[in-house]
Design a protein around this motif. Structure first.
Motif, PDB file in Angstrom:
ATOM      1  N   GLU A 187       2.161   1.824  -3.456  1.00 63.67           N
ATOM      2  CA  GLU A 187       1.284   2.441  -4.472  1.00 63.67           C
ATOM      3  C   GLU A 187       0.981   3.829  -4.166  1.00 63.67           C
ATOM      4  OE1 GLU A 187      -2.091  -0.010  -4.061  1.00 63.67           O
ATOM      5  OE2 GLU A 187      -1.076  -1.943  -4.973  1.00 63.67           O
ATOM      6  N   ALA A 188       1.035   4.174  -2.676  1.00 63.96           N
ATOM      7  CA  ALA A 188       0.641   5.641  -2.287  1.00 63.96           C
ATOM      8  C   ALA A 188       1.987   6.380  -2.995  1.00 63.96           C
ATOM      9  CB  ALA A 188       0.450   5.716  -0.869  1.00 63.96           C
ATOM     10  N   ARG A 189       3.146   5.999  -2.736  1.00 61.77           N
ATOM     11  CA  ARG A 189       4.192   7.138  -3.039  1.00 61.77           C
ATOM     12  C   ARG A 189       4.216   7.000  -4.572  1.00 61.77           C
ATOM     13  NH1 ARG A 189       7.385   3.278   0.580  1.00 61.77           N
ATOM     14  NH2 ARG A 189       7.475   4.311   2.298  1.00 61.77           N
ATOM     15  N   ALA A 190       4.077   5.804  -5.145  1.00 63.67           N
ATOM     16  CA  ALA A 190       3.938   6.152  -6.823  1.00 63.67           C
ATOM     17  C   ALA A 190       2.950   6.956  -7.414  1.00 63.67           C
ATOM     18  CB  ALA A 190       3.715   4.556  -7.433  1.00 63.67           C
ATOM     19  N   GLU A 191       1.786   6.915  -6.566  1.00 64.63           N
ATOM     20  CA  GLU A 191       0.726   8.073  -6.927  1.00 64.63           C
ATOM     21  C   GLU A 191       1.115   9.468  -6.675  1.00 64.63           C
ATOM     22  OE1 GLU A 191      -3.334   9.156  -5.078  1.00 64.63           O
ATOM     23  OE2 GLU A 191      -2.967   6.995  -5.259  1.00 64.63           O
ATOM     24  N   VAL A 192       2.087   9.641  -5.497  1.00 58.76           N
ATOM     25  CA  VAL A 192       2.390  10.819  -5.346  1.00 58.76           C
ATOM     26  C   VAL A 192       3.421  11.479  -6.322  1.00 58.76           C
ATOM     27  CG1 VAL A 192       4.025  12.312  -3.608  1.00 58.76           C
ATOM     28  CG2 VAL A 192       2.023  10.927  -2.870  1.00 58.76           C
ATOM     29  N   ARG A 193       4.262  10.525  -6.727  1.00 54.68           N
ATOM     30  CA  ARG A 193       5.348  10.712  -7.669  1.00 54.68           C
ATOM     31  C   ARG A 193       4.605  11.257  -8.953  1.00 54.68           C
ATOM     32  NH1 ARG A 193       8.052   6.489  -5.239  1.00 54.68           N
ATOM     33  NH2 ARG A 193       7.261   4.927  -6.970  1.00 54.68           N
ATOM     34  N   GLU A 194       3.551  10.451  -9.385  1.00 51.29           N
ATOM     35  CA  GLU A 194       2.731  10.711 -10.461  1.00 51.29           C
ATOM     36  C   GLU A 194       2.113  12.282 -10.532  1.00 51.29           C
ATOM     37  OE1 GLU A 194       1.757  10.421 -14.466  1.00 51.29           O
ATOM     38  OE2 GLU A 194       2.636   8.770 -13.161  1.00 51.29           O
ATOM     39  N   LYS A 195       1.675  12.431  -9.402  1.00 51.94           N
ATOM     40  CA  LYS A 195       1.020  13.807  -9.200  1.00 51.94           C
ATOM     41  C   LYS A 195       1.986  14.926  -9.476  1.00 51.94           C
ATOM     42  CE  LYS A 195      -3.181  12.653  -6.742  1.00 51.94           C
ATOM     43  NZ  LYS A 195      -3.807  12.325  -5.286  1.00 51.94           N
ATOM     44  N   LYS A 196       3.238  14.492  -9.028  1.00 54.79           N
ATOM     45  CA  LYS A 196       4.256  15.675  -8.969  1.00 54.79           C
ATOM     46  C   LYS A 196       4.609  15.822 -10.405  1.00 54.79           C
ATOM     47  CE  LYS A 196       7.811  15.001  -5.816  1.00 54.79           C
ATOM     48  NZ  LYS A 196       8.665  14.683  -5.148  1.00 54.79           N
ATOM     49  N   LYS A 197       4.869  14.738 -11.134  1.00 57.00           N
ATOM     50  CA  LYS A 197       5.182  15.171 -12.563  1.00 57.00           C
ATOM     51  C   LYS A 197       4.126  15.848 -13.386  1.00 57.00           C
ATOM     52  CE  LYS A 197       7.411  10.580 -13.168  1.00 57.00           C
ATOM     53  NZ  LYS A 197       7.196   9.110 -13.758  1.00 57.00           N
ATOM     54  N   TRP A 210       0.817  -1.198  -0.121  1.00 60.64           N
ATOM     55  CA  TRP A 210      -0.064  -0.063  -0.120  1.00 60.64           C
ATOM     56  C   TRP A 210       0.784   1.285  -0.030  1.00 60.64           C
ATOM     57  CZ3 TRP A 210      -0.729   4.097   3.447  1.00 60.64           C
ATOM     58  CH2 TRP A 210      -1.742   4.911   2.913  1.00 60.64           C
ATOM     59  N   MET A 211       1.912   1.407   0.930  1.00 59.85           N
ATOM     60  CA  MET A 211       2.865   2.354   0.764  1.00 59.85           C
ATOM     61  C   MET A 211       3.535   2.568  -0.547  1.00 59.85           C
ATOM     62  SD  MET A 211       2.709   4.163   3.701  1.00 59.85           S
ATOM     63  CE  MET A 211       4.076   5.007   3.613  1.00 59.85           C
TER      64      MET A 211
END
Length: 90
Positions: free
Chosen positions: A78-88, A75-76
């Protein structure tokens, strides 16, 4: 919900979706015929998941803890990947 799951009547219960709910309050509902399972609902009454007690599920505490740890780690990630994608996209 704590990092070790849901505590009810001196027993711990865990479900794969619980990492997203750590630190938040959930509503518990119990099936009196199956005390090894708790049904979890959010504040609006929407079903979250069914949490299982390791002792009643026939698992050792170590196996249960390892499974919960893997689910939290996933879960962590996936959450980190989602944050990275939002930053991009920002």
């Amino acid at each position: 919900v704590g990092k070790r799951g849901v505590q009810w009547k001196h027993s711990r219960y865990w479900a794969a979706s619980l990492p997203a709910w750590v630190g938040r309050t959930v509503e518990l509902r119990v099936d009196e015929d199956d005390l090894g399972t708790l049904f979890l609902f959010d504040a609006d009454g929407r079903f979250i998941d069914a949490a299982v007690n390791h002792e009643r599920a026939g698992m050792s505490q170590q196996a249960f803890a390892a499974m919960a740890s893997r689910q939290q780690d996933e879960w962590m990630r996936e959450a980190r990947a989602e944050v990275r994608e939002k930053k991009k996209r920002f």
